[in-house]
Enzyme design. Structure first.
Site, PDB file in Angstrom:
ATOM      1  N   LYS A 197      15.502  -4.190 -11.140  1.00 14.38           N
ATOM      2  CA  LYS A 197      15.543  -2.815 -11.654  1.00 14.38           C
ATOM      3  C   LYS A 197      16.961  -2.310 -11.425  1.00 14.38           C
ATOM      4  O   LYS A 197      17.203  -1.370 -10.665  1.00 14.38           O
ATOM      5  CB  LYS A 197      14.494  -1.973 -10.900  1.00 14.38           C
ATOM      6  N   ASP A 255       4.602  -8.703  -5.855  1.00 13.17           N
ATOM      7  CA  ASP A 255       3.201  -8.387  -5.553  1.00 13.17           C
ATOM      8  C   ASP A 255       2.535  -7.786  -6.785  1.00 13.17           C
ATOM      9  O   ASP A 255       1.446  -8.206  -7.194  1.00 13.17           O
ATOM     10  CB  ASP A 255       3.144  -7.397  -4.376  1.00 13.17           C
ATOM     11  N   ASP A 259      -0.407  -9.638  -9.900  1.00 20.11           N
ATOM     12  CA  ASP A 259      -1.788  -9.237 -10.196  1.00 20.11           C
ATOM     13  C   ASP A 259      -1.977  -9.146 -11.715  1.00 20.11           C
ATOM     14  O   ASP A 259      -2.997  -9.574 -12.254  1.00 20.11           O
ATOM     15  CB  ASP A 259      -2.140  -7.891  -9.545  1.00 20.11           C
TER      16      ASP A 259
HETATM   17  C1  IPM Z   1      -0.988 -10.160  -1.785  1.00 21.42           C
HETATM   18  C2  IPM Z   1      -1.675  -8.974  -1.183  1.00 21.42           C
HETATM   19  C3  IPM Z   1      -0.965  -8.580   0.098  1.00 21.42           C
HETATM   20  C4  IPM Z   1       0.461  -8.204  -0.251  1.00 21.42           C
HETATM   21  C5  IPM Z   1      -1.651  -7.449   0.882  1.00 21.42           C
HETATM   22  C6  IPM Z   1      -3.099  -7.738   1.130  1.00 21.42           C
HETATM   23  C7  IPM Z   1      -0.927  -7.139   2.155  1.00 21.42           C
HETATM   24  O1  IPM Z   1      -1.748  -7.930  -2.082  1.00 21.42           O
HETATM   25  O2  IPM Z   1      -0.950 -11.214  -1.131  1.00 21.42           O
HETATM   26  O3  IPM Z   1      -0.507 -10.069  -2.908  1.00 21.42           O
HETATM   27  O4  IPM Z   1       0.747  -7.055  -0.593  1.00 21.42           O
HETATM   28  O5  IPM Z   1       1.312  -9.084  -0.181  1.00 21.42           O
HETATM   29 MN    MN Z   2      -1.038  -8.437  -4.050  1.00 17.91          MN
END
Ligand code: IPM
Ligand code: MN
Length: 360
Positions: A197, A255, A259
């Site tokens: 960014k 992170d 997802d």
């Molecule tokens: C991940 C999870 C962790 C992170 C959490 C549970 C601390 O979201 O492994 O991606 O943020 O790294």
């Molecule tokens: Mn995560």
């Protein structure tokens, strides 16, 4: 004498132990078939231990873990424990104590798995995210002042050192050279793209960007370099994921985007990752959480945990065994499970484990 690997197994909370059991089942079959031994050691780190003893992680946990060749983790998190305590106290604590500074998250859609992106298939969703795993807002630098007053101030700082950035980039460049799309016969170049960014975070990503190009030019001239802003990356991950090869990014962005990436590969039922210390002990885990509402029902999908086990074998150098698990998972996705969602697979957790195991 065949090789023996000492593995720490941390089933953890909720459905963690159930999916880990299936991963172990598959690993045992692979070990037998490919001629190596597994010396497995179970640890009860997690919510139940915490609720019983008041201790999140025993003081010697990191030293215990260092006695192993790798760690297989199920899931951490429990509805009776305030969010953050177990995640920070176990998962993040181990990542930090063992200096697992790379979080490797492959994004691969297996044939037969329904993709939520219209018109996209396994050839399009085939890239890897290298998430830096030791710095950023995860260091906990910051604080709250004047708490409870209208003038309360909260800060949580994005912190990076050049050394942290360099070691992550160097690993990512090497990884790209070995596993990029050209190396896999899938493209003209091996491409590493920095996700940042630079238009707003003009300190932290200035450092990342300079380090990226300096290292690339000097040490990895054979690797093509790209740059994407993180917000645009989210858009391209949905619109044109086929553009990506290897992405490298900071901890928090990594992170978040992984997802999103996981959903495009069929969801948390299949997404796995490795917390890697290239010079130390690494820890492999399914990306999903402990899914407490499904605990003990034999409905949760074990494929992500099985894929974590596969990544662990790859890391340990058992490439043939890892390939066999990969092919087995692929076949189960294509010919057996109806969906990757918990309760909708058409099979139970144990049965899916059996299906994979018998194909290995
Ligand atoms: C991940 C999870 C962790 C992170 C959490 C549970 C601390 O979201 O492994 O991606 O943020 O790294
Ligand atoms: Mn995560």
């Amino acid at each position: 004498m065949s090789k023996t690997y000492r593995i720490a197994v941390l089933g953890g909370d909720g459905t963690g132990p159930e999916v880990t059991r299936e991963a172990v089942k598959v690993l045992r079959v692979a070990a037998q078939k490919f001629g190596f031994q597994l010396d497995l050691h179970d640890y009860d780190y997690g919510a139940n231990r915490y609720l019983r003893t008041g201790e999140v992680l025993p003081a010697n946990a990191a030293d215990e873990m260092r006695q192993h060749d790798a760690i297989l983790l199920g899931a951490i998190g429990h509805p009776d424990v305030k969010p953050g305590i177990l995640e920070k106290g176990i998962l993040l604590a181990l990542r930090f104590a063992l200096d697992q500074y790379i979080n490797l998250r492959p994004v691969r859609l297996y044939p037969g798995v329904e993709c939520p992106l219209k018109g996209k298939g396994p050839r399009d969703i085939d890239y890897v995210v290298v998430r830096e795993n030791s710095g950023d807002v995860y260091t906990g630098a910051g604080g709250i002042m004047m708490k409870g007053s209208p003038h309360e101030v909260a800060m949580q700082n994005m912190v990076y050192t050049r050394a942290q950035v360099d070691r992550c980039l160097r690993w990512a460049f090497h990884y790209t050279r070995k596993y990029g799309k050209k190396a896999r016969g899938r493209g003209e170049h091996n491409t590493l793209a920095l996700v940042g960014k630079t238009n707003v975070l003009t300190f932290v990503f200035d450092l990342w960007e300079r380090a990226f190009h300096e290292m690339g030019e000097r040490e990895f001239p054979d690797i093509k370099r790209d740059y994407y802003h993180v917000d645009a990356t989210c858009m391209w991950m949905v619109k044109s994921p086929e553009w990506f090869d290897v992405l490298v990014t900071a901890n928090l962005f990594g992170d978040i985007i992984t997802d999103l990436a996981a959903i495009t590969q069929g969801g948390l039922g299949i997404a796995a990752g490795g917390n890697i210390n290239p010079e130390g002990v690494s820890m492999f885990e399914p990306m999903g959480g402990s899914a407490p509402k499904y605990t003990g029902k034999n409905v949760i999908n074990p494929l992500a945990a099985i894929c974590a086990g596969m990544m662990m074998l790859e890391h340990l150098g058992e490439q043939k065994a890892a390939n066999a698990i990969n092919a087995a998972v692929s076949d189960v996705c294509l010919t057996k499970v109806k969906s990757l969602a918990a309760g909708k697979m058409g099979y139970g957790t144990i049965e899916v484990g059996d299906l994979v195991a018998e194909r290995v």
